[in-house]
Design a protein around this motif. Structure first.
Motif, short mmCIF file in Angstrom:
data_model
loop_
_atom_site.label_atom_id
_atom_site.label_comp_id
_atom_site.label_asym_id
_atom_site.label_seq_id
_atom_site.Cartn_x
_atom_site.Cartn_y
_atom_site.Cartn_z
N SER A 180 7.29 12.53 13.62
CA SER A 180 7.76 13.47 12.59
C SER A 180 8.79 12.86 11.65
N SER A 181 9.38 11.72 12.06
CA SER A 181 10.36 11.06 11.20
C SER A 181 9.70 10.44 9.97
N LEU A 182 8.36 10.30 10.02
CA LEU A 182 7.60 9.80 8.87
C LEU A 182 7.07 11.01 8.12
N GLY A 183 7.76 11.38 7.05
CA GLY A 183 7.40 12.56 6.29
C GLY A 183 6.10 12.38 5.50
N ILE A 184 5.58 13.50 5.00
CA ILE A 184 4.35 13.46 4.23
C ILE A 184 4.51 12.57 3.00
N GLY A 185 5.67 12.69 2.35
CA GLY A 185 5.93 11.87 1.18
C GLY A 185 5.92 10.38 1.51
N GLU A 186 6.49 10.03 2.65
CA GLU A 186 6.51 8.63 3.07
C GLU A 186 5.10 8.13 3.40
N MET A 187 4.28 8.99 4.01
CA MET A 187 2.92 8.59 4.34
C MET A 187 2.09 8.34 3.08
N ILE A 188 2.29 9.22 2.06
CA ILE A 188 1.60 9.02 0.79
C ILE A 188 2.09 7.74 0.13
N ASP A 189 3.39 7.53 0.18
CA ASP A 189 3.97 6.32 -0.41
C ASP A 189 3.45 5.07 0.30
N PHE A 190 3.33 5.15 1.65
CA PHE A 190 2.81 4.02 2.42
C PHE A 190 1.37 3.72 2.00
N GLY A 191 0.55 4.76 1.86
CA GLY A 191 -0.83 4.56 1.45
C GLY A 191 -0.92 3.94 0.06
N TRP A 192 -0.05 4.38 -0.86
CA TRP A 192 -0.06 3.83 -2.21
C TRP A 192 0.37 2.36 -2.22
N LYS A 193 1.40 2.05 -1.43
CA LYS A 193 1.85 0.66 -1.34
C LYS A 193 0.78 -0.22 -0.72
N LEU A 194 0.06 0.34 0.24
CA LEU A 194 -1.00 -0.41 0.89
C LEU A 194 -2.10 -0.78 -0.11
N LEU A 195 -2.44 0.16 -0.99
CA LEU A 195 -3.47 -0.11 -1.99
C LEU A 195 -3.01 -1.14 -3.01
N LYS A 196 -1.68 -1.16 -3.29
CA LYS A 196 -1.17 -2.10 -4.27
C LYS A 196 -0.82 -3.46 -3.68
N ALA A 197 -0.78 -3.55 -2.33
CA ALA A 197 -0.31 -4.80 -1.69
C ALA A 197 -1.21 -5.99 -2.06
N ARG B 230 -5.41 -7.97 5.66
CA ARG B 230 -4.61 -8.72 4.69
C ARG B 230 -3.67 -7.81 3.92
N ARG B 231 -4.16 -6.66 3.53
CA ARG B 231 -3.32 -5.71 2.79
C ARG B 231 -2.15 -5.23 3.64
N THR B 232 -2.43 -4.89 4.88
CA THR B 232 -1.38 -4.37 5.77
C THR B 232 -0.32 -5.43 6.05
N LEU B 233 -0.74 -6.63 6.39
CA LEU B 233 0.21 -7.69 6.70
C LEU B 233 1.02 -8.10 5.47
N MET C 285 -7.74 -2.74 11.52
CA MET C 285 -7.29 -4.01 10.97
C MET C 285 -8.13 -5.16 11.51
N GLU C 286 -8.51 -5.06 12.77
CA GLU C 286 -9.31 -6.13 13.38
C GLU C 286 -10.70 -6.22 12.75
N ARG C 287 -11.27 -5.07 12.41
CA ARG C 287 -12.63 -5.05 11.88
C ARG C 287 -12.69 -5.38 10.39
N SER C 288 -11.63 -5.05 9.66
CA SER C 288 -11.64 -5.18 8.21
C SER C 288 -10.68 -6.26 7.73
N THR C 289 -11.22 -7.34 7.20
CA THR C 289 -10.37 -8.40 6.64
C THR C 289 -9.52 -7.87 5.50
N TRP C 290 -10.12 -7.01 4.68
CA TRP C 290 -9.38 -6.43 3.55
C TRP C 290 -8.19 -5.62 4.04
#
Length: 216
Positions: free
Chosen positions: A199-216, A172-175, A164-169
């Protein structure tokens, strides 16, 4: 102590901190991000706050960084310094081994993470508990094994935060995602602090997090 050289070191940065007397301050830790650095404010008393700056610039000091954060600078405008400004280098640094024979390393001597994670002292406290268990068992290999497990998640968080520190993109997306999805931020923070296992973060949640990150 195994081999003296580190297994890997990543992202050496520099941190400086100073305490200030204030009239009042929210009982919250704030992290402020910019392209050049991060600033953290941590209340240490009802009328005192610790202000820290982290960057790759060894010459950047708190007074020079504050103008990058106008709202924070305004809150500290009438604050009185109560300590000297002190600093040191900070980095992700992992060793090939933390035990050898009857010798064991603990705390920063056994490896470190970037200070942005807030995991300095907490790691040392956790390590101390398991080192005591290893002494009771007279088996330092127990400490060696647990040490790797304790350090794993903070190391992952360090890499993510340095990305996050190295990449402005990415920053911004994460925040933006955390702002729009506070439940996601809350869960990741709980994992980061150890309140929830990874382990409380399932594979489905990680994929969903990545998708939300791309759409943020």
């Amino acid at each position: 102590m195994g081999q003296a050289c580190p297994l890997r070191a990543n992202g050496k940065r520099f941190g400086f901190r100073q305490h200030f007397q204030v009239r009042s301050w929210p009982n919250l830790v704030d992290v402020h991000w910019s392209k050049r650095c991060q600033m953290l404010t941590t209340p240490t008393d009802a009328q005192e706050v610790c202000v820290s700056v982290l960057s790759r610039d060894p010459g950047l000091r708190i007074s020079q960084a504050l103008p990058l954060f106008p709202a924070l600078a305004e809150k500290l405008r009438d604050a009185t310094p109560t300590s000297k400004e002190l600093g040191n280098a900070t980095s992700l640094n992992r060793l090939r081994a933390v035990t050898r024979g009857r010798v064991a390393l603990i705390g920063d001597a056994s490896g470190s993470v970037d200070a942005i994670t807030g995991h300095g002292l907490s790691l040392a406290f956790q390590q101390a508990i398991y080192l005591a268990e290893a002494f009771a068992r007279r088996n330092l290999s127990h400490y060696e094994s647990v040490h790797r497990k304790i350090a794993a998640m903070p190391a992952i968080m360090t890499r993510l935060m340095l990305l996050m520190e190295r990449s402005t993109w990415m920053r911004r997306r994460t925040l933006r995602l955390f702002e729009n999805k506070p439940d996601v931020f809350s869960k990741l923070l709980s994992i980061h602090t150890g309140a929830l296992p990874l382990s409380s973060l399932g594979i489905g949640e990680m994929i969903d997090f990545g998708w939300k990150l791309l759409k943020a």
